[in-house]
Write an enzyme that holds these catalytic residues in place. Sequence first.
Site, short mmCIF file in Angstrom:
data_model
loop_
_atom_site.label_atom_id
_atom_site.label_comp_id
_atom_site.label_asym_id
_atom_site.label_seq_id
_atom_site.Cartn_x
_atom_site.Cartn_y
_atom_site.Cartn_z
N SER A 32 46.15 101.77 0.81
CA SER A 32 44.94 100.96 0.99
C SER A 32 45.37 99.50 1.11
CB SER A 32 44.04 101.12 -0.23
OG SER A 32 44.72 100.55 -1.35
N ASP A 34 44.80 103.07 4.95
CA ASP A 34 43.52 103.58 4.45
C ASP A 34 42.52 102.43 4.31
OD1 ASP A 34 42.45 104.97 1.27
OD2 ASP A 34 41.73 105.39 3.31
N ASP A 78 37.72 100.62 8.97
CA ASP A 78 36.50 100.96 8.24
C ASP A 78 35.47 99.85 8.46
OD1 ASP A 78 35.63 101.62 4.73
OD2 ASP A 78 34.44 101.47 6.57
N GLU A 120 35.04 105.32 10.17
CA GLU A 120 34.06 105.89 9.22
C GLU A 120 32.65 105.61 9.71
OE1 GLU A 120 34.73 105.02 5.04
OE2 GLU A 120 32.58 105.00 4.64
N GLY A 177 37.01 110.33 -1.00
CA GLY A 177 36.46 110.51 -2.34
C GLY A 177 36.64 111.93 -2.86
N ASN A 229 41.34 112.91 1.55
CA ASN A 229 41.89 111.75 0.85
C ASN A 229 41.86 111.98 -0.66
OD1 ASN A 229 41.87 110.64 3.39
ND2 ASN A 229 41.01 108.69 2.75
O1 LIG Z 1 38.96 108.47 -0.37
C1 LIG Z 1 39.86 107.98 -1.05
C2 LIG Z 1 40.25 108.62 -2.36
O2 LIG Z 1 39.13 108.89 -3.14
P1 LIG Z 1 39.40 109.50 -4.61
O3 LIG Z 1 40.03 108.44 -5.44
O4 LIG Z 1 38.04 109.89 -5.11
O5 LIG Z 1 40.33 110.67 -4.44
N1 LIG Z 1 40.56 106.89 -0.62
O6 LIG Z 1 40.32 106.41 0.62
C3 LIG Z 1 41.46 106.15 -1.48
C4 LIG Z 1 40.84 104.82 -1.80
C5 LIG Z 1 41.86 103.95 -2.50
C6 LIG Z 1 41.38 102.53 -2.55
O7 LIG Z 1 41.49 102.08 -3.81
P2 LIG Z 1 42.16 100.67 -4.12
O8 LIG Z 1 41.37 99.64 -3.36
O9 LIG Z 1 42.04 100.60 -5.60
O10 LIG Z 1 43.59 100.73 -3.67
NA NA Z 2 36.20 111.02 -6.04
ZN LIG Z 3 38.29 106.43 1.07
#
Ligand SMILES: O=C(COP(=O)(O)O)N(O)CCCCOP(=O)(O)O
Ligand code: NA
Ligand SMILES: [Zn+2]
Length: 283
Positions: free
Chosen positions: A49, A81, A103, A133, A208, A229
């Site tokens: 990310s 990401d 995104d 997205e 998520g 993810n």
């Molecule tokens: O969809 C997901 C993962 O979702 P999940 O954590 O519910 O598995 N992601 O896209 C990961 C999101 C990470 C971003 O977090 P930071 O800004 O703290 O780096």
């Molecule tokens: Na989640």
């Molecule tokens: Zn995500």
Amino acid sequence: MIVAGREILKHAHKHGYAVGAFNVNNMEQVKAIIEAAEETKSPVIIQASQGGLKYAGVEYIAAMVKEAAKNASVPVALHLDHGTDFKQIMMCIRNGFTSVMIDASHYELEENIKKTRKIVEMAHAVGVSVEAELGKIGGVEDDISVDEKDATFTDPDDAEKFVAETGVDSLAIAVGTAHGPYKGEPKLDFERIKVIKEKLNMPLVLHGSSGVPEESIKEAVRLGINKINIDTDIRMAFHRAVKEFVKKNPDVYDPRKILSPAKEEMKNVIADKMRIFGSAGMA
Ligand SMILES: O=C(COP(=O)(O)O)N(O)CCCCOP(=O)(O)O
Ligand code: NA
Ligand SMILES: [Zn+2]
């Protein structure tokens, strides 16, 4: 070997399974993912990310993942990401990322299309795949937070227009998941996944996904999700292992000794996910 994201997702779409997309911020997470992929013979997407890139530096993340992928016997894609910043997306492409997410889901449909199309043109020109997205996925993590009330599910007709006008390689859809841990049990809108898959007939992405029950994940894969993810579940595995080690060995201060069990625990959690997603044995 390192490959374009679309190569991995096209195969998953064609053969009806999902590939894990696991977030990394340090070396131990990179090693845990690659070792799990080798152990289960899974193609895998390693993603960072913008928060992760801020923490480690894009050059470090790229160097570690490219080094890991070079020696791996399975296909590996390196993915940005939740890219929201044009410069950040370009820096990732410049550092060898083979896939990026733009995104722009917080914008209205037309603006999301415009921003996404610009990234698709730039990325595709140099062979990099693009995820976008549509709809708003809820939940809170450092750089990403969407209030429950603002989370809006993906409209299948909008999705059809969006993909036709942007040319993205994969689409992240909002169907009831949320970033981070769940308070209650998430209820996925399976009918919505089914309708969107029938309309788009392309790789779909579930965000998520930590905390979603195994049966729901399997149903989502059966209905056409091809990239899943996972971040929070890996963070929790890391936290569990470090906490347990430090409790048992309060005087051990060697990072190698403290972090090795955490790497192992993350690897085991990731390998289990790969089996549930159906990517095991697909490499
Ligand atoms: O969809 C997901 C993962 O979702 P999940 O954590 O519910 O598995 N992601 O896209 C990961 C999101 C990470 C971003 O977090 P930071 O800004 O703290 O780096
Ligand atoms: Na989640
Ligand atoms: Zn995500």
